[in-house]
Design an enzyme around this catalytic site. Structure first.
Site, PDB file in Angstrom:
ATOM      1  N   LYS A 110     -10.466  -2.401  -3.890  1.00  0.00           N
ATOM      2  CA  LYS A 110     -11.210  -1.137  -4.009  1.00  0.00           C
ATOM      3  C   LYS A 110     -10.332  -0.040  -4.577  1.00  0.00           C
ATOM      4  O   LYS A 110     -10.797   0.876  -5.231  1.00  0.00           O
ATOM      5  CB  LYS A 110     -11.634  -0.633  -2.622  1.00  0.00           C
ATOM      6  CG  LYS A 110     -12.651  -1.449  -1.930  1.00  0.00           C
ATOM      7  CD  LYS A 110     -13.038  -0.708  -0.640  1.00  0.00           C
ATOM      8  CE  LYS A 110     -13.270  -1.667   0.493  1.00  0.00           C
ATOM      9  NZ  LYS A 110     -12.219  -1.691   1.488  1.00  0.00           N
ATOM     10  N   LYS A 146      -4.874  -9.062  -6.785  1.00  0.00           N
ATOM     11  CA  LYS A 146      -6.109  -9.158  -5.995  1.00  0.00           C
ATOM     12  C   LYS A 146      -7.146  -8.114  -6.449  1.00  0.00           C
ATOM     13  O   LYS A 146      -6.772  -6.981  -6.748  1.00  0.00           O
ATOM     14  CB  LYS A 146      -5.707  -8.910  -4.535  1.00  0.00           C
ATOM     15  CG  LYS A 146      -6.803  -8.892  -3.523  1.00  0.00           C
ATOM     16  CD  LYS A 146      -6.225  -8.627  -2.131  1.00  0.00           C
ATOM     17  CE  LYS A 146      -6.350  -7.163  -1.755  1.00  0.00           C
ATOM     18  NZ  LYS A 146      -7.115  -6.895  -0.546  1.00  0.00           N
ATOM     19  N   LYS A 179       0.824  -1.219   0.000  1.00  0.00           N
ATOM     20  CA  LYS A 179       0.000   0.000   0.000  1.00  0.00           C
ATOM     21  C   LYS A 179       0.856   1.266   0.000  1.00  0.00           C
ATOM     22  O   LYS A 179       0.465   2.276  -0.575  1.00  0.00           O
ATOM     23  CB  LYS A 179      -0.959  -0.001   1.190  1.00  0.00           C
ATOM     24  CG  LYS A 179      -2.065  -1.040   1.013  1.00  0.00           C
ATOM     25  CD  LYS A 179      -3.275  -0.769   1.874  1.00  0.00           C
ATOM     26  CE  LYS A 179      -4.389  -1.731   1.470  1.00  0.00           C
ATOM     27  NZ  LYS A 179      -5.611  -1.606   2.212  1.00  0.00           N
TER      28      LYS A 179
HETATM   29  N1  AQP Z   1      -9.919  -9.746  -3.627  1.00  0.00           N
HETATM   30  C1  AQP Z   1     -10.329 -10.251  -2.460  1.00  0.00           C
HETATM   31  N2  AQP Z   1     -10.654 -11.567  -2.373  1.00  0.00           N
HETATM   32  C2  AQP Z   1     -11.085 -12.099  -1.192  1.00  0.00           C
HETATM   33  N3  AQP Z   1     -11.235 -11.371  -0.058  1.00  0.00           N
HETATM   34  C3  AQP Z   1     -10.925 -10.055  -0.111  1.00  0.00           C
HETATM   35  N4  AQP Z   1     -10.981  -9.066   0.805  1.00  0.00           N
HETATM   36  C4  AQP Z   1     -10.576  -7.899   0.240  1.00  0.00           C
HETATM   37  N5  AQP Z   1     -10.262  -8.104  -1.052  1.00  0.00           N
HETATM   38  C5  AQP Z   1     -10.468  -9.428  -1.306  1.00  0.00           C
HETATM   39  C6  AQP Z   1     -11.416  -9.244   2.181  1.00  0.00           C
HETATM   40  O1  AQP Z   1     -12.403  -8.266   2.463  1.00  0.00           O
HETATM   41  C7  AQP Z   1     -12.296  -7.887   3.830  1.00  0.00           C
HETATM   42  C8  AQP Z   1     -12.308  -6.405   3.985  1.00  0.00           C
HETATM   43  O2  AQP Z   1     -11.207  -5.816   3.388  1.00  0.00           O
HETATM   44  P1  AQP Z   1     -10.928  -4.274   3.676  1.00  0.00           P
HETATM   45  O3  AQP Z   1     -11.865  -3.440   2.952  1.00  0.00           O
HETATM   46  O4  AQP Z   1     -10.848  -4.014   5.108  1.00  0.00           O
HETATM   47  O5  AQP Z   1      -9.476  -4.069   3.188  1.00  0.00           O
HETATM   48  P2  AQP Z   1      -8.659  -4.709   2.063  1.00  0.00           P
HETATM   49  O6  AQP Z   1      -8.352  -6.116   2.359  1.00  0.00           O
HETATM   50  O7  AQP Z   1      -7.488  -3.823   1.927  1.00  0.00           O
HETATM   51  O8  AQP Z   1      -9.660  -4.638   0.812  1.00  0.00           O
HETATM   52  P3  AQP Z   1      -9.365  -3.990  -0.574  1.00  0.00           P
HETATM   53  O9  AQP Z   1     -10.526  -4.072  -1.444  1.00  0.00           O
HETATM   54  O10 AQP Z   1      -8.096  -4.524  -1.129  1.00  0.00           O
HETATM   55  O11 AQP Z   1      -9.245  -2.479  -0.204  1.00  0.00           O
HETATM   56  P4  AQP Z   1      -8.114  -1.498  -0.555  1.00  0.00           P
HETATM   57  O12 AQP Z   1      -8.071  -1.436  -2.019  1.00  0.00           O
HETATM   58  O13 AQP Z   1      -8.581  -0.245   0.098  1.00  0.00           O
HETATM   59  O14 AQP Z   1      -6.882  -2.070   0.018  1.00  0.00           O
HETATM   60  C9  AQP Z   1     -11.056  -8.566   4.392  1.00  0.00           C
HETATM   61  O15 AQP Z   1     -11.457  -9.711   5.114  1.00  0.00           O
HETATM   62  C10 AQP Z   1     -10.302  -8.975   3.168  1.00  0.00           C
HETATM   63  O16 AQP Z   1      -9.512 -10.116   3.395  1.00  0.00           O
END
Ligand code: AQP
Length: 349
Positions: free
Chosen positions: A214, A211, A118
């Site tokens: 968002k 992955k 990140k």
């Molecule tokens: N691609 C994914 N596949 C499976 N699980 C996922 N999670 C996120 N992306 C995937 C799971 O969703 C939960 C919440 O995630 P979060 O919003 O707290 O943060 P994150 O993991 O950082 O999600 P993003 O979408 O990747 O957000 P950004 O882009 O902001 O970093 C967690 O349980 C995560 O494992």
């Protein structure tokens, strides 16, 4: 001490939730609330660790928090049965995080791969909060002595850190913990990651090795929970694939990340094993398979999307649900964090 099984998990209000969040975590949450006491949190304090452009700033954040809360409820979280709230309303998270900052070691945090991803190349410019994110996450979980944490694959390393922090707190303060009447010295449980959803790692529609996220600059890389039927169909139609037809067996997906991802998404949405999907579509062209995938995606996401819209039309009701959830959450966290203060040796009135 004997720990009552308790589930804690959360998501950041940093933009639209997507299919990865839904299949990787939320589907599992909905199942677990049938068998466990569950606490689900909108982790707004985590959201502000990123650049303002990611979480939208003060004018956008309230709407984002409500939207994530609405997604939880629309996906099947029952706010009467489970506790649903936003993190910043329960100050015990921040208080416990500070104590954990003094337990966790710099070397442990230096190994966290999500910070490296990140922060990217501009690490000097990342917020201290982003670096400290996993410590706050440990506090989120342990403020409730939660024993199970349903998450996607990407959060496994953070859960290991939470276990290390719990263990070190138990060791560092063992004598004081025993004096507080906890004879076995186990103040905190070692929380277990639960990584068993229908798709624990959903990949980007534009790159099967990345992955779904968002924060990906391309909206075509993900299916948002707020996308309408036409948008879902268009994104699936534009999803990257290779020129070969689908294989008939799973082994044939091994070197084809994009095909593997689409088959995995179909399987998770339809509630079937990948092998069954390949028995049905083996030999088919992607044009045929993508149409079927769009149909199943719309049929699963459409109702969630419609329910989210209905809920968001009444923001005051969402705020009321979150306030009530915060009240119930604090009733659990406050006595635990008060006891932490006693164990550490802080004076309190
Ligand atoms: N691609 C994914 N596949 C499976 N699980 C996922 N999670 C996120 N992306 C995937 C799971 O969703 C939960 C919440 O995630 P979060 O919003 O707290 O943060 P994150 O993991 O950082 O999600 P993003 O979408 O990747 O957000 P950004 O882009 O902001 O970093 C967690 O349980 C995560 O494992």
């Amino acid at each position: 001490m004997a720990f009552t099984p308790r589930v804690f998990s959360g998501m950041q209000p940093t933009g639209n939730l997507h299919l990865g969040n839904y299949l990787g975590a939320m589907v599992q949450w909905v199942e677990m609330q049938k068998t466990h006491d569950c606490i689900f949190c909108v982790v707004d304090m985590h959201a502000i660790t990123m650049a303002v452009s990611v979480w939208g700033g003060p004018s956008e954040l309230p709407g984002q928090i409500r939207s994530v809360a609405a997604a939880y409820i629309a996906a099947g979280i029952d706010p009467k049965r489970s506790i649903l709230f936003n993190q910043s309303q329960v100050s015990e998270h921040a208080e416990l995080a500070w104590v954990f900052n003094c337990v966790a070691r710099l070397g442990w945090l230096n190994r966290m791969t999500q910070f490296k991803e990140k922060a990217g190349k501009d690490r000097e410019n990342a917020s201290v909060g982003l670096y400290d994110y996993p410590v706050l996450m440990a506090a989120d979980i342990l403020a409730y002595r939660a024993t199970h944490v349903p998450v996607g694959e990407d959060q496994k390393q953070h859960l290991e850190l939470a276990r290390d922090i719990a263990q070190k707190f138990n060791n560092d303060f063992a004598e004081s913990i025993r004096k507080a009447g906890i004879d076995d010295g186990q103040f905190f449980p070692l929380p277990e990651p639960v990584i068993i959803g229908p798709a624990t790692r959903v990949m980007s529609l534009r790159d099967g090795t990345k992955k779904m996220s968002k924060s990906d600059a391309s909206d075509l890389s993900r299916i948002n929970m707020t996308d309408d039927a036409d948008t879902i169909a268009r994104k699936i139609q534009k999803a990257k694939t290779d020129p070969e037809p689908l294989p008939s067996e799973e082994a044939g997906l091994e070197t084809r990340p994009e095909a593997d991802n689409l088959v995995g998404i179909y399987a998770a949405l339809a509630g079937k094993p990948k092998a069954a999907v390949l028995r049905e579509y083996g030999g088919a062209q992607f044009s045929t398979f993508k149409k079927a995938l769009a149909e199943v995606a719309v049929s699963r996401i459409g109702p969630v999307n419609a329910e989210m819209k209905r809920l968001l039309a009444d923001p005051a009701e969402i705020d009321r649900i979150l306030a009530e959830g915060a009240r119930r959450a604090r009733a659990i966290a406050k006595p635990i964090v008060d006891q932490v203060k006693d164990v550490v040796g802080f004076l309190r009135s």
